[in-house]
Design a protein around this motif. Structure first.
Motif, short mmCIF file in Angstrom:
data_model
loop_
_atom_site.label_atom_id
_atom_site.label_comp_id
_atom_site.label_asym_id
_atom_site.label_seq_id
_atom_site.Cartn_x
_atom_site.Cartn_y
_atom_site.Cartn_z
N LEU A 69 0.86 -1.17 0.00
CA LEU A 69 0.00 0.00 0.00
C LEU A 69 0.90 1.22 0.00
N ARG B 218 6.61 4.61 -8.76
CA ARG B 218 5.55 3.96 -9.55
C ARG B 218 6.15 3.00 -10.58
N GLU C 176 5.22 -0.94 -10.45
CA GLU C 176 4.54 -1.58 -11.58
C GLU C 176 5.27 -2.83 -12.03
N TYR D 115 0.44 -3.92 -5.80
CA TYR D 115 0.48 -2.67 -5.05
C TYR D 115 -0.76 -1.84 -5.32
N ARG D 116 -1.04 -0.91 -4.41
CA ARG D 116 -2.15 0.02 -4.55
C ARG D 116 -1.65 1.40 -4.17
N GLU D 117 -1.89 2.38 -5.01
CA GLU D 117 -1.49 3.76 -4.75
C GLU D 117 -2.71 4.58 -4.34
N VAL D 118 -2.60 5.27 -3.21
CA VAL D 118 -3.67 6.12 -2.70
C VAL D 118 -3.10 7.53 -2.52
N GLU E 42 -7.48 3.10 5.18
CA GLU E 42 -6.74 2.40 4.13
C GLU E 42 -5.78 1.37 4.73
N HIS F 183 -5.85 -2.77 4.46
CA HIS F 183 -4.67 -3.43 3.86
C HIS F 183 -4.16 -4.55 4.76
#
Length: 320
Positions: free
Chosen positions: A228, A274, A278, A283-286, A306, A310
């Motif tokens: 995260l 990033r 990738e 992964y998650r970008e907030v 968040e 996670h």
């Protein structure tokens, strides 16, 4: 395990630790060179590995086999090295405004290619010497350039002020300073801006000169814990236009002799993170609007929502 950033210490994580759901054990060490640690020097030529080794030794002493890890700023940079070294034991990763996996300063593009052969513009010589001098004399004033002023202008997005400002300021002022400590030494360079990394202290440890093959090693891991990544859209420290990075400062006319954007572009720190994530996978970008460099302090409820989701997802995946 919570890992703090530069010019701070474990105190910065106290509110998040207190808000954790039942069933989680929270550990937040002071990194070598910070907080209430003994005064051990950082061998910058090892990159972040002195810190990684210290953290692994702590986990061993506490008989902890598997763990979630959370890092802010420099702490996020340490996590890149921890992932490369200890991924099979990590349950999940949370990055709050992390330093670039390619280090701080001295790289020109999303792939982390060096701007000059000697990584000029990174390392201890890039720090305004007035700032560590103010830390050394325990400056608690609010005048321009003071640690209090830097916190309130750059750690978070004005007009935000933390109701724990005094405790957080004290945490910053516990950093150990000096030529072999913060910010570290430097060497002369024939390339703009005239200085290259030395071999001591935390800022040299973050130089791409010493980060080495960390990215290659973490991408080669077969076990890749979910990541995260939380950041603010108004971060001026870790950014593609960071006001603490010499390429951007040169472009703005704040550092004399700037050779131009083609020769020395600003380091695209967010784009670099990033790019690596990738390639990494899960992964998650907030991104929080109107938030600066410390999203977990500026938007604690949104961050905890968040973060806890996670943790729950990662815990469920392990139980399955």
């Amino acid at each position: 395990m919570f890992i703090h950033g530069n010019a701070s210490d474990s105190v910065y994580w106290e509110e998040v630790m207190a808000a954790l759901p039942a069933g989680f054990r929270a550990i937040a060490p002071d990194l070598r060179g910070y907080g209430q640690t003994e005064d051990l020097l950082i061998d910058a030529t090892r990159g972040v590995m002195d810190w990684v080794d210290d953290l692994l030794a702590l986990l061993e002493a506490l008989n902890i086999d598997r763990y979630h890890v959370v890092g802010h700023s420099l702490g996020g940079a340490v996590i890149w090295g921890l992932l490369a070294q200890d991924a099979p034991r990590i349950l999940s990763v949370t990055l709050a405004a992390p330093g670039s996996p390619f280090g701080f300063g001295g790289t020109r593009d999303a792939e982390g290619n060096p701007t000059t052969p000697d990584f000029a513009g990174s390392g201890g010589g890039t720090v305004n010497p007035d700032f560590p001098a103010r830390i050394a004399r325990h400056d608690t004033s609010g005048e321009a350039g003071s640690p209090r002023d830097i916190i309130n202008r750059f750690y978070w997005h004005p007009p935000f002020r933390s109701d724990r400002e005094e405790a957080l300021l004290e945490g910053l002022l516990r950093e150990k300073t000096g030529p072999e400590r913060y910010p570290g030494d430097f060497t002369a360079s024939e390339h703009w801006p005239g200085m290259a990394p030395g071999v001591h202290g935390p800022i040299n440890a973050l130089s791409p000169k010493y980060v080495g093959n960390t990215v290659e090693r973490l991408l080669a891991q077969t076990h890749k814990p979910p990541v995260l990544w939380v950041r603010g859209d108004s971060d001026q420290i870790v950014s593609d236009q960071s006001l603490f990075e010499l390429g951007m400062l040169g472009l703005l006319g704040a550092v004399p002799g700037y050779p131009g954007q083609d020769a020395y572009p600003p380091q695209p720190m967010v784009s670099q993170t990033r790019h690596v994530l990738e390639k990494y996978g899960p992964y998650r970008e907030v991104v929080f609007e109107g938030v600066g460099h410390t999203p977990y302090i500026e938007k604690p409820e949104a961050f905890m929502q968040e973060f806890t989701a996670h943790l729950e997802r990662a815990t469920q995946e392990v139980s399955l």
